[in-house]
Scaffold this motif. Structure first.
Motif: not given
Length: 164
Positions: A55-74
């Motif tokens: 769900s957070l990946i989906i939200v990040a994609k909508r906000l144009h947050i790079p997956l690398s930023d998501v990976a850093e947080v995860f």
């Protein structure tokens, strides 16, 4: 019976719950964003707590947050069990800080763009006023005024004192 965050869901159940296609789930798994195990018949099964990550990946994609930023947080979250409330609070604070920085950068860009086209001339003549003799070339490549929103340049008032 109450669902536990550590209950397992099949890939089909994950797809139905999230709307994310199997190919994307496999991609996220290869990137280390989500994790699965193998169940009977060698079928992928996911801990229920992976729903929150997806769900957070989906939200990040909508906000144009790079997956690398998501990976850093995860990367700071446990993978073998459901993250605790404290884990999610810590991640939320870190991500909030990143989002605030992005918001400030976007607001500064908006102010600069408004200033540049605010007169409505839509010509490059304004560049002769804002950057006489291409004085900014010494500051490096690209749109240096936008990359350094708080910087002042030769013959230019501080950022907060510029006329709009």
């Amino acid at each position: 019976m109450r669902a536990s965050p550590d209950d397992h869901l099949t890939i089909g159940e994950i797809i139905r719950r999230t709307g994310v296609p199997a190919s994307a789930l496999h991609f996220y798994e290869r990137k280390g964003l989500i994790f699965s195990e193998r169940g009977s018949g060698n079928q992928r099964i996911f801990s229920r707590h992976m729903l929150r990550r997806i769900s957070l990946i989906i939200v990040a994609k909508r906000l144009h947050i790079p997956l690398s930023d998501v990976a850093e947080v995860f990367a700071t979250l446990p993978t073998d069990h459901a993250p605790t409330h404290r884990d999610w609070q810590r991640v939320s604070r870190a991500w909030k800080k990143q989002l605030e920085e992005r918001r400030r950068a976007i607001e500064a860009l908006e102010q600069e763009l408004t200033g540049c086209i605010g007169c409505g001339c839509l010509s490059m003549k304004a560049c002769l006023l804002l950057n006489p003799d291409d004085a900014l070339r010494g500051r490096g490549p690209g749109p240096v005024r936008l990359q350094e929103p708080d910087a002042t340049f030769p013959d230019e008032p501080p950022h907060d004192q510029r006329r709009r």
